[in-house]
Write a protein that holds these residues in place. Sequence first.
Motif, PDB file in Angstrom:
ATOM      1  N   SER A 163      -3.467  -7.179  -1.873  1.00 39.66           N
ATOM      2  CA  SER A 163      -3.099  -6.824  -3.118  1.00 39.66           C
ATOM      3  C   SER A 163      -1.714  -6.830  -3.342  1.00 39.66           C
ATOM      4  O   SER A 163      -0.946  -6.380  -2.238  1.00 39.66           O
ATOM      5  CB  SER A 163      -3.715  -5.604  -3.573  1.00 39.66           C
ATOM      6  N   ASN A 164      -0.901  -7.012  -4.495  1.00 40.91           N
ATOM      7  CA  ASN A 164       0.217  -6.947  -4.773  1.00 40.91           C
ATOM      8  C   ASN A 164       0.487  -6.651  -6.332  1.00 40.91           C
ATOM      9  O   ASN A 164       0.780  -7.500  -7.134  1.00 40.91           O
ATOM     10  CB  ASN A 164       1.055  -8.206  -4.379  1.00 40.91           C
ATOM     11  N   THR A 165       0.627  -5.251  -6.533  1.00 39.58           N
ATOM     12  CA  THR A 165       0.707  -4.853  -7.971  1.00 39.58           C
ATOM     13  C   THR A 165       1.544  -3.755  -7.969  1.00 39.58           C
ATOM     14  O   THR A 165       2.211  -3.260  -6.810  1.00 39.58           O
ATOM     15  CB  THR A 165      -0.765  -4.211  -8.216  1.00 39.58           C
ATOM     16  N   ASP A 166       1.945  -3.132  -9.168  1.00 40.31           N
ATOM     17  CA  ASP A 166       2.877  -2.384  -9.207  1.00 40.31           C
ATOM     18  C   ASP A 166       2.226  -0.912  -8.771  1.00 40.31           C
ATOM     19  O   ASP A 166       0.989  -0.671  -8.781  1.00 40.31           O
ATOM     20  CB  ASP A 166       3.113  -1.941 -10.815  1.00 40.31           C
ATOM     21  N   PRO A 167       3.316  -0.231  -8.110  1.00 40.60           N
ATOM     22  CA  PRO A 167       2.688   1.289  -7.278  1.00 40.60           C
ATOM     23  C   PRO A 167       2.217   2.123  -8.568  1.00 40.60           C
ATOM     24  O   PRO A 167       2.441   2.143  -9.710  1.00 40.60           O
ATOM     25  CB  PRO A 167       3.955   1.705  -6.614  1.00 40.60           C
ATOM     26  N   SER A 168       1.113   2.890  -8.104  1.00 44.12           N
ATOM     27  CA  SER A 168       0.242   3.613  -9.026  1.00 44.12           C
ATOM     28  C   SER A 168       1.466   4.781  -9.242  1.00 44.12           C
ATOM     29  O   SER A 168       2.402   5.190  -8.643  1.00 44.12           O
ATOM     30  CB  SER A 168      -0.984   4.373  -8.328  1.00 44.12           C
ATOM     31  N   PRO A 169       1.111   5.498 -10.301  1.00 49.05           N
ATOM     32  CA  PRO A 169       1.907   6.709 -10.700  1.00 49.05           C
ATOM     33  C   PRO A 169       1.987   7.754  -9.614  1.00 49.05           C
ATOM     34  O   PRO A 169       2.824   8.580  -9.621  1.00 49.05           O
ATOM     35  CB  PRO A 169       1.294   7.344 -11.908  1.00 49.05           C
ATOM     36  N   GLY A 170       0.914   8.014  -8.904  1.00 41.59           N
ATOM     37  CA  GLY A 170       0.717   8.824  -7.832  1.00 41.59           C
ATOM     38  C   GLY A 170       1.667   8.378  -6.517  1.00 41.59           C
ATOM     39  O   GLY A 170       1.431   9.020  -5.362  1.00 41.59           O
ATOM     40  N   GLY A 171       2.284   7.157  -6.606  1.00 48.72           N
ATOM     41  CA  GLY A 171       3.094   6.910  -5.392  1.00 48.72           C
ATOM     42  C   GLY A 171       2.368   6.101  -4.471  1.00 48.72           C
ATOM     43  O   GLY A 171       2.940   5.652  -3.362  1.00 48.72           O
ATOM     44  N   VAL A 172       1.253   5.664  -4.664  1.00 46.13           N
ATOM     45  CA  VAL A 172       0.429   4.646  -3.960  1.00 46.13           C
ATOM     46  C   VAL A 172       0.812   3.230  -4.276  1.00 46.13           C
ATOM     47  O   VAL A 172       0.595   2.668  -5.252  1.00 46.13           O
ATOM     48  CB  VAL A 172      -1.230   4.826  -4.158  1.00 46.13           C
ATOM     49  N   SER A 173       1.220   2.682  -3.090  1.00 42.56           N
ATOM     50  CA  SER A 173       1.681   1.163  -3.056  1.00 42.56           C
ATOM     51  C   SER A 173       0.614   0.391  -3.658  1.00 42.56           C
ATOM     52  O   SER A 173      -0.554   0.347  -3.211  1.00 42.56           O
ATOM     53  CB  SER A 173       2.257   0.799  -1.535  1.00 42.56           C
ATOM     54  N   GLY A 174       1.066  -0.674  -4.525  1.00 43.40           N
ATOM     55  CA  GLY A 174       0.401  -1.705  -4.644  1.00 43.40           C
ATOM     56  C   GLY A 174       0.015  -2.842  -3.832  1.00 43.40           C
ATOM     57  O   GLY A 174      -0.545  -3.896  -4.039  1.00 43.40           O
ATOM     58  N   ALA A 175       0.978  -2.882  -2.818  1.00 44.44           N
ATOM     59  CA  ALA A 175       1.255  -4.300  -1.812  1.00 44.44           C
ATOM     60  C   ALA A 175       0.583  -3.717  -0.752  1.00 44.44           C
ATOM     61  O   ALA A 175       0.918  -2.835   0.183  1.00 44.44           O
ATOM     62  CB  ALA A 175       2.864  -4.471  -1.657  1.00 44.44           C
ATOM     63  N   VAL A 176      -0.598  -4.366  -0.321  1.00 45.06           N
ATOM     64  CA  VAL A 176      -1.411  -4.324   0.909  1.00 45.06           C
ATOM     65  C   VAL A 176      -1.652  -5.427   1.772  1.00 45.06           C
ATOM     66  O   VAL A 176      -1.879  -6.707   1.132  1.00 45.06           O
ATOM     67  CB  VAL A 176      -2.658  -3.650   0.564  1.00 45.06           C
ATOM     68  N   LEU A 177      -1.172  -5.505   2.698  1.00 49.06           N
ATOM     69  CA  LEU A 177      -1.376  -6.810   3.746  1.00 49.06           C
ATOM     70  C   LEU A 177      -2.368  -6.456   4.818  1.00 49.06           C
ATOM     71  O   LEU A 177      -2.595  -5.287   4.958  1.00 49.06           O
ATOM     72  CB  LEU A 177      -0.094  -7.151   4.160  1.00 49.06           C
ATOM     73  N   ILE A 178      -2.564  -7.754   5.548  1.00 50.24           N
ATOM     74  CA  ILE A 178      -3.665  -7.557   6.621  1.00 50.24           C
ATOM     75  C   ILE A 178      -3.273  -8.876   7.617  1.00 50.24           C
ATOM     76  O   ILE A 178      -3.076  -9.874   7.170  1.00 50.24           O
ATOM     77  CB  ILE A 178      -5.218  -7.412   6.273  1.00 50.24           C
ATOM     78  N   TYR A 179      -3.494  -8.500   8.897  1.00 56.38           N
ATOM     79  CA  TYR A 179      -3.413  -9.460   9.941  1.00 56.38           C
ATOM     80  C   TYR A 179      -4.343  -9.324  11.042  1.00 56.38           C
ATOM     81  O   TYR A 179      -4.727  -8.214  11.234  1.00 56.38           O
ATOM     82  CB  TYR A 179      -1.852  -9.591  10.284  1.00 56.38           C
ATOM     83  N   PRO A 180      -4.992 -10.361  11.703  1.00 60.40           N
ATOM     84  CA  PRO A 180      -5.754 -10.154  12.645  1.00 60.40           C
ATOM     85  C   PRO A 180      -5.053  -9.885  13.930  1.00 60.40           C
ATOM     86  O   PRO A 180      -3.998 -10.478  14.279  1.00 60.40           O
ATOM     87  CB  PRO A 180      -6.473 -11.392  12.677  1.00 60.40           C
ATOM     88  N   GLU A 181      -5.730  -9.229  14.879  1.00 61.73           N
ATOM     89  CA  GLU A 181      -5.256  -8.824  16.180  1.00 61.73           C
ATOM     90  C   GLU A 181      -5.833  -9.924  17.124  1.00 61.73           C
ATOM     91  O   GLU A 181      -7.060  -9.710  17.375  1.00 61.73           O
ATOM     92  CB  GLU A 181      -5.371  -7.593  16.683  1.00 61.73           C
ATOM     93  N   TYR A 182      -5.249 -10.780  17.464  1.00 63.69           N
ATOM     94  CA  TYR A 182      -5.773 -11.726  18.637  1.00 63.69           C
ATOM     95  C   TYR A 182      -5.920 -11.452  19.873  1.00 63.69           C
ATOM     96  O   TYR A 182      -5.323 -10.464  20.234  1.00 63.69           O
ATOM     97  CB  TYR A 182      -5.031 -13.054  18.460  1.00 63.69           C
ATOM     98  N   SER A 183      -6.750 -12.020  20.737  1.00 61.46           N
ATOM     99  CA  SER A 183      -6.862 -11.746  22.232  1.00 61.46           C
ATOM    100  C   SER A 183      -5.756 -11.585  22.743  1.00 61.46           C
ATOM    101  O   SER A 183      -4.916 -12.628  22.736  1.00 61.46           O
ATOM    102  CB  SER A 183      -7.792 -12.316  22.809  1.00 61.46           C
TER     103      SER A 183
END
Length: 622
Positions: A232-252
Amino acid sequence: MATLHEQVKGWHEGERAIHTLLKVPTSSRENPTNVGLSWSHGDRVSASPLVAIGTVDEQGRPWTSIWGGERNFARQISHDRLAMASLVDKCHDPVVKSLGLDRLADGEVGQTSGDKAISALSIDLESRDRVKLAGKVVVGALVGRPNDEAVSQVQLAFQVEESLGNCPKYLNKKVIWAHLPSPQLVSSSLPLPKEAISLLAKADLFFLSSTNGQTMDTNHRGGPPGFMRVISNTDPSPGGVSGAVLIYPEYSGNRLYQTLGNLHTNPLIGLAIPDFDTSDVLYLTGTTELLVGDTAAAYLPHTKLAVKITVRSAIFVKDGLPFRGTPGEFSPYNPPLRKLTTEAPAPLSASKPAATATLVGKTSLSPTISRFTFSLAFNNPKEKRLWNPGQHITLDFGGELDNGWAHMKNSDPQSLNDDYVRTFTISNSPPSNAEQEIKFEITARKHGPVTGFLWGYHISPSAARLEIPVLGFGGEENFRLIGTGKEKQKVFVAGGVGITPFLGQVREIAATDHEVELIWSLRADDLPFARDVLGRNEGIKQVKVRLFLTGGCGEAGKAEMAKIKGLEGVKVEMRRLTKKDVQGDWFDKERKKYFLCAGVGMMKVLRGWLEGEEVVSESFEY
């Protein structure tokens, strides 16, 4: 209090916890990290044109930067001590700021108290060599350049307390050269700007730093371009929660889990993601969540371990790095790109198999295509659920093909991250009579370890039965030709074995008066496959079929072609498919709906031809 040797050669609480969580025996042996900096490691650092640097700011947040651009900018000057001299963006580089170097007057030397932890990763992308370093800052300074307010030279002395040479997996080769940056701040707030999103989509390498509160660790993560995905990549919420969330796989990897051990203890992380073409850079700091097993696969199919990052602060700088790079060959260890489950249809996954498939027959249809028949038995008859025509089935071949963990395997590098879970379109309809034995067919081209295994499996009364766990059925409902609006005339365009979703729906088509056209592009070598398909399925007789064959065919092929041309309603063309063939004039264009199933290359071409038309599609990249 533990000595430095005991700290370096042992495992801290977070590392031991990850070893236990992932059921690896690493904690039972000595940590291979070296105390201090050997001269051999020092030589490798000097030979590397880049060093990623990690430290924490006054708020305890990790940050990472990348310095260098030419060999020997970092060099060993005495026992366990490195000196570095690199151009840096003095206004926006978060490591420069976190070390307090930006507060020094030009040329002033900043002496530390010896307790400022720092970590580094020297990396040579031409030879795929890397060395991890950790220790303390001794002294540092910024030396300005005449008439340049944006760029300075950082000079740093680094007391190395631990070092470790790492393997070359997941490093994509690049030739690095020095570059004079002209930094321009694009954004220092969330959400991430569009330039940062574009960088993430192309990045095949980033650097990350973490800490357990005592020492730091900087390392790299590499893979196919875009392996870091944006949840996700949205404006942060009024409560301070980031709207930018990333994920990557951990390979062997090497199963030391030094980074994950730090993140288990302290979930804060700092990343630097470079653009080697433009010298742009994205700096991130945030919090992490480690995802294991089904939790990871829920985001990234075929992934057993992943890191989700909630971004707390981000800095995107245009032309902010003192180097650029020309790409070379990709690492042979890179797994296929795995998109989010929200980005593309994903195979079903389950912690417990829903059924068992037993191989009962196979038929060779061409030199590279075969049909495999399986009987299906549900583990719980009360939970019996058959597939819908055109759907796919997910099978787990891990029990047959997975030989366990290996650190490196140059003979078969792709096997290191292969879970041997595969998805195949079912090429027959489900049984119409609930009392019938349930059998399904998959028609596949020989490609990779799973299909190679099926090709070589010998079925005989004396051979052991091949039983494969079934994880479930899947497939988009809107890819069904029947039941998607009779008012639309359906055109199914297939490339090679992309015909299989169509085959699963032939019986449905035959039972209706829907207008359906099949456009099929196929290699001439696969003519026996075409004859089997067109002669075996009665329902195809009411479908208008246009078969386009590519490549030459010998005498045997000409005989096959004569048989196909004799079939009712089949038109054969010995040439490549064109845009005009697909758009055609057989039906009223206003009422057409296109169904596409082909490989990535052909799919891209078809979508370009049919821009503006009503199109649904499936590819071979489940």
